[in-house]
Design an enzyme around this catalytic site. Sequence first.
Site, mmCIF file in Angstrom:
data_model
loop_
_atom_site.group_PDB
_atom_site.id
_atom_site.type_symbol
_atom_site.label_atom_id
_atom_site.label_comp_id
_atom_site.label_asym_id
_atom_site.label_seq_id
_atom_site.Cartn_x
_atom_site.Cartn_y
_atom_site.Cartn_z
ATOM 1 N N THR A 1 0.828 -1.210 0.000
ATOM 2 C CA THR A 1 0.000 0.000 0.000
ATOM 3 C C THR A 1 0.860 1.256 0.000
ATOM 4 O O THR A 1 0.637 2.189 -0.776
ATOM 5 C CB THR A 1 -0.911 0.014 1.244
ATOM 6 N N THR A 2 1.874 1.269 0.867
ATOM 7 C CA THR A 2 2.756 2.433 0.984
ATOM 8 C C THR A 2 3.543 2.653 -0.298
ATOM 9 O O THR A 2 3.951 3.776 -0.598
ATOM 10 C CB THR A 2 3.710 2.257 2.176
ATOM 11 N N TYR B 1 -12.904 -4.716 -3.310
ATOM 12 C CA TYR B 1 -14.074 -4.361 -4.120
ATOM 13 C C TYR B 1 -15.016 -5.533 -4.352
ATOM 14 O O TYR B 1 -16.220 -5.398 -4.190
ATOM 15 C CB TYR B 1 -13.675 -3.733 -5.467
ATOM 16 N N TYR C 1 -2.642 -10.338 4.172
ATOM 17 C CA TYR C 1 -2.730 -8.926 4.567
ATOM 18 C C TYR C 1 -4.206 -8.603 4.772
ATOM 19 O O TYR C 1 -4.998 -8.620 3.832
ATOM 20 C CB TYR C 1 -2.098 -8.063 3.469
ATOM 21 N N ARG D 1 -9.605 -0.826 3.685
ATOM 22 C CA ARG D 1 -9.258 -0.598 2.277
ATOM 23 C C ARG D 1 -9.908 -1.613 1.341
ATOM 24 O O ARG D 1 -10.112 -1.308 0.171
ATOM 25 C CB ARG D 1 -7.732 -0.646 2.096
ATOM 26 N N LYS E 1 -0.355 -10.029 8.174
ATOM 27 C CA LYS E 1 -0.222 -8.626 8.573
ATOM 28 C C LYS E 1 -1.622 -8.169 8.945
ATOM 29 O O LYS E 1 -2.508 -8.073 8.085
ATOM 30 C CB LYS E 1 0.341 -7.774 7.428
ATOM 31 N N ILE F 1 4.997 -4.544 10.211
ATOM 32 C CA ILE F 1 5.295 -4.064 8.857
ATOM 33 C C ILE F 1 4.926 -2.597 8.872
ATOM 34 O O ILE F 1 3.751 -2.237 8.948
ATOM 35 C CB ILE F 1 4.534 -4.873 7.797
#
Length: 296
Positions: free
Chosen positions: A46-47, A109, A135, A140, A164, A206
């Site tokens: 994501t980052t 989604y 994850y 999100r 995570k 993380i």
Amino acid sequence: MSVFEGSGVALVTPMKENGEVNYEQFEEIVNMQVEGGTDAIVVCGTTGEASTLTHEEHIECIRVVADYTKKRIPVIAGTGSNCTETAIYLSTEAYKAGADALLVVSPYYNKATQAGLKKHFLSIANAVDLPMILYNIQGRTGVNIAAKTMADLAKEAENIVAVKEANGDISAVADIMYYSQGDLDVYSGNDDQIVPLMSLGGKGVISVLSNILPKETHDMARLYLDGKVKESADLQIKYIPLIHALFSEVNPIPVKKAMNLMGLNVGPLRLPLTEMEEEHAKVLAEEMIKAGIKLA
């Protein structure tokens, strides 16, 4: 065996001013992490703005980071997608590019059922011979991976080894620990919950914070693992204001701003992400100075 213990950095993807990926700048930020004691590097998460990278850019970022890291610490490639076949493709290409492990976010989604999540993750795990970290970040993706689902996955695929957990629910972490019975390592996906999560048996974090404070983030996790709980908690509490500033806008907007303020030249963001609002940037700079970070 764990992919890593301690602090893994969720690395940003440096960009040039024209919006192209700045592959050369990866060298400086990778070396900064290794020299700061970071225990693993996560690329294209994501980052790292993975959702706006082309497949070609995504794979090249993994290859470049693996090359610059030179096996000094593990490189974990973000390869998740809301399309199972795409996730398999990215995962197999990450293996070829030199990744040591995968970080696979739940499909966003689509809002798959728990049965769908199982089939999704098992399809990826069976397609590539690398350790996989699930994850879980419902904010999100719109879907939560249930603790029982995680435990079932770890039993059905030996290379599904960790999660995570980034939902911010410490009670849910306890459930993961209960159902998995040691089959899954758990890493915090939230910098403000490193010590609380490790108190339930977590292996580390993380981290976004590690992009600007690699040594301190490493020390926070390492101290806890070494049984120095108070010293670890003191660091957690010390950096809470800075962590809040790093998440005052959606990640990775603030951390890229912070790195640019440090002179690390990671460049702009790709739309739909925009530059940090001035009032938030001012607070971020103030908290960085308070934390002892030198600005360029």
